[in-house]
Design a protein around this motif. Sequence first.
Motif, PDB file in Angstrom:
ATOM      1  N   ASP A  25     -31.293  -9.092 -49.818  1.00  0.00           N
ATOM      2  CA  ASP A  25     -29.860  -9.289 -50.057  1.00  0.00           C
ATOM      3  C   ASP A  25     -29.601 -10.122 -51.307  1.00  0.00           C
ATOM      4  O   ASP A  25     -28.493 -10.095 -51.856  1.00  0.00           O
ATOM      5  CB  ASP A  25     -29.218  -9.968 -48.843  1.00  0.00           C
ATOM      6  N   ASP A  26     -30.604 -10.888 -51.746  1.00  0.00           N
ATOM      7  CA  ASP A  26     -30.429 -11.712 -52.944  1.00  0.00           C
ATOM      8  C   ASP A  26     -30.467 -10.885 -54.228  1.00  0.00           C
ATOM      9  O   ASP A  26     -30.079 -11.376 -55.288  1.00  0.00           O
ATOM     10  CB  ASP A  26     -31.525 -12.784 -53.007  1.00  0.00           C
TER      11      ASP A  26
ATOM     12  N   ASP B  79     -41.855 -13.524 -50.618  1.00  0.00           N
ATOM     13  CA  ASP B  79     -40.426 -13.803 -50.649  1.00  0.00           C
ATOM     14  C   ASP B  79     -40.063 -14.923 -49.696  1.00  0.00           C
ATOM     15  O   ASP B  79     -39.039 -15.566 -49.843  1.00  0.00           O
ATOM     16  CB  ASP B  79     -39.643 -12.544 -50.285  1.00  0.00           C
ATOM     17  N   ASP B  80     -40.927 -15.189 -48.696  1.00  0.00           N
ATOM     18  CA  ASP B  80     -40.658 -16.267 -47.762  1.00  0.00           C
ATOM     19  C   ASP B  80     -41.412 -17.531 -48.116  1.00  0.00           C
ATOM     20  O   ASP B  80     -41.201 -18.568 -47.523  1.00  0.00           O
ATOM     21  CB  ASP B  80     -41.060 -15.848 -46.338  1.00  0.00           C
TER      22      ASP B  80
ATOM     23  N   SER C 280     -29.680 -11.671 -59.576  1.00  0.00           N
ATOM     24  CA  SER C 280     -31.062 -11.210 -59.731  1.00  0.00           C
ATOM     25  C   SER C 280     -31.101  -9.689 -59.744  1.00  0.00           C
ATOM     26  O   SER C 280     -30.322  -9.021 -59.053  1.00  0.00           O
ATOM     27  CB  SER C 280     -31.918 -11.748 -58.588  1.00  0.00           C
ATOM     28  N   GLU C 281     -32.037  -9.152 -60.534  1.00  0.00           N
ATOM     29  CA  GLU C 281     -32.170  -7.707 -60.655  1.00  0.00           C
ATOM     30  C   GLU C 281     -33.641  -7.316 -60.654  1.00  0.00           C
ATOM     31  O   GLU C 281     -34.496  -8.066 -61.134  1.00  0.00           O
ATOM     32  CB  GLU C 281     -31.514  -7.201 -61.946  1.00  0.00           C
TER      33      GLU C 281
ATOM     34  N   ARG D 170     -40.554 -12.069 -40.963  1.00  0.00           N
ATOM     35  CA  ARG D 170     -40.140 -12.448 -42.305  1.00  0.00           C
ATOM     36  C   ARG D 170     -38.650 -12.774 -42.351  1.00  0.00           C
ATOM     37  O   ARG D 170     -37.893 -12.467 -41.420  1.00  0.00           O
ATOM     38  CB  ARG D 170     -40.478 -11.329 -43.288  1.00  0.00           C
ATOM     39  N   THR D 171     -38.249 -13.376 -43.449  1.00  0.00           N
ATOM     40  CA  THR D 171     -36.865 -13.821 -43.589  1.00  0.00           C
ATOM     41  C   THR D 171     -35.875 -12.668 -43.497  1.00  0.00           C
ATOM     42  O   THR D 171     -34.795 -12.799 -42.912  1.00  0.00           O
ATOM     43  CB  THR D 171     -36.693 -14.550 -44.938  1.00  0.00           C
ATOM     44  N   VAL D 172     -36.235 -11.514 -44.060  1.00  0.00           N
ATOM     45  CA  VAL D 172     -35.306 -10.382 -44.082  1.00  0.00           C
ATOM     46  C   VAL D 172     -35.060  -9.808 -42.695  1.00  0.00           C
ATOM     47  O   VAL D 172     -34.177  -8.959 -42.518  1.00  0.00           O
ATOM     48  CB  VAL D 172     -35.833  -9.270 -45.016  1.00  0.00           C
TER      49      VAL D 172
END
Length: 685
Positions: free
Chosen positions: A333-334, A162-163, A3-4, A278-280
């Motif tokens: 990180d993805d 994002d979550d 992914s970008e 959050r996930t991060v």
Amino acid sequence: MPSELVINATLPEIRVALLEDGEISDLSIEYEKNKSIVGNVYKGRIVRVLPGMQAAFVDIGLERAAFLYVGDIVYDADEDEEEEEVAAPAPAREQSRDASREQSSEQNGEGADAEEEGNESLDFETSDIIAEKNIGHLEEGGEKPAEGSEEGLDEEALDGEDDAGPSHRMAAQPDRSRQHSRHKRGGRSKPRSSRPRLNIQDVVKEGQDVVVQVAKEPMGTKGARLTCHISLPGRHVVLMPTVDHVGVSRKIASSEERRRLRGIVDELRPAGMGIIVRTVAAEQSNEQLTNEIKYLLNSWDSVKKKTETQKAPYCLNEDLNVVLKTVRDYFTDDIHRLVVDSPRVFSYVVEFAEQFAPHLVNRVVKYTGKDPIFDAYGIESEITRALNRKVWLKSGGYLIVDQTEALTVIDVNTGKFIGKKNLEETILKTNMEAVKEVAYQLRLRNVGGIIIIDLIDMEKSSHREKVYRALEDALKKDKSKTNILRISELGLIQMTRKRTRESLNHVLCEACPYCNGKGFTKNLRTVCYDIFRELERAALEGGTVGARVVAHPEVVDTLFQDERETLHKLEERFGMKVSIQGDQTLHIEDFKVEGEKLSLSSRKAPEAAKPVVKPAVVAEAEAATTLETAVNSVEANIATPSKGESTGPVIAAEPDSAEETGSASDQDVAEENEGKDDSEEAPKL
């Protein structure tokens, strides 16, 4: 494919694209002079309360008043019941809640697994408050929670996109298993039906100041959607000052890590406030999380101070621009790398990343290619394709996408695809390819609201089920909430998609000034007949010997070529000469018809004067005057001798002969009789 994030910021138009597996997963476009206001916090003033709509209009300084629904107003329905618990220290509250969960789990035979699952859901004391917030959120593309359920009230719904993950679900068959397990865990939640029903006029008054946050952009003729439930998002956590709740993203799999994060948050959050992790935030240091939470708390303190000093309407807190918001919410990180083509934007993206995600700074890359960055990644061609009404499929079929005020309709056609085996297989393959492209186009175009997909009719139920599942899987990539119904008997799929901002079409395009947004104009022959009808009206007025027509050159060509015979017949019918002139500046539907009238001297006969209808009172008065004049005239004739008559005594001359005597005698008798007749007739008048 990795992914970008691709950012094009060389112009005042800033464009950000998220690429996943080589496809555009999300596209955001913002102008420097017209920034998004979603997430901004305002001090507004109630300008109108609408009991019939259970809403209020709020002035926050925009062109149109914003909209605040009663369900988005902060209030505590369980204030009396929870006053004692809210006043208790945070650890005590947690112990009480954990004990309640354990007791409920033991009663229902769930054991430790149920307790761990319970940590993933909202506490019932706080979820009730948020549930009221979500009532009435069913707008274009919105989703209303099922009655009596807590659907949509977990951390995923409150966390960043994002979550959120795939949030679609089938409306016809809602998932009751998780809902049932939640209710089995117990808690002191009031039944929804027993909660007091608020009226907007009891909550706010006209002229009252309120602190609100923009939840949805103004769209078309609609004002911005507001909420009093403020949320201040950070990189790792989201601060919710109006909700007493702690939540941890379900995507953090480790239960030990979840407990660590919850402990950090509980130590720092003030009483009555809520924080979502959050996930991060997983594997982040205590110091980093502490600094971010303190930063958000300071931001909220600043908002409260401005509320006390500033006069409404006023912007209390402005959210980040589209670039930094994307870095904050999507740069995880993805993401393999973040590519920027502007040196200025590149520098402050690096600075922002060093502060919030230092381990990802080396993934920020400055673009140095010769071609424009969106051309190099193939994004520009996809944007152009997304603005077209017709979208071609690889097989040769195509989609027709029509966006209206009420809904979006997508029609599936086989087009050039003729298949190989049989008709059913051809239809199935076309529909399978179409639903995948539909899911992609919805994300790319950011289409929201009600969506109808008209598939090619399939006879086999297994084929319909296969196509439905394919659409369901394709929508898992969509971060906006979707709601799908099964294929109907008419071969239609009805669905909704949550609308959070303007569609790509509305951002980049405007209504056609030539057709005023209709999408069509009258054809040339129709305009010609409109001209003929106008000529008929001019001729029927009378006195018209000629006419001059001015029209668009294309219309003039049609008059001289295709409609010449009709024009000649019209001239012969009314005996007038028509001259035609072209004008390129005229709209193709517009024309001018100017009639030429006969002068008064050249007319054969003047037009008859139209009878004048007089009022009855005037007519009676004129009749009485005429009668009086006639009577006076007769009386004057009687009283006044005629010309040549003598007023003195009449002396008769002696007759010379008997004939003369007889003649005179007869004449006297006749005159006497005539005098008698006049005297008798006079009284009758």
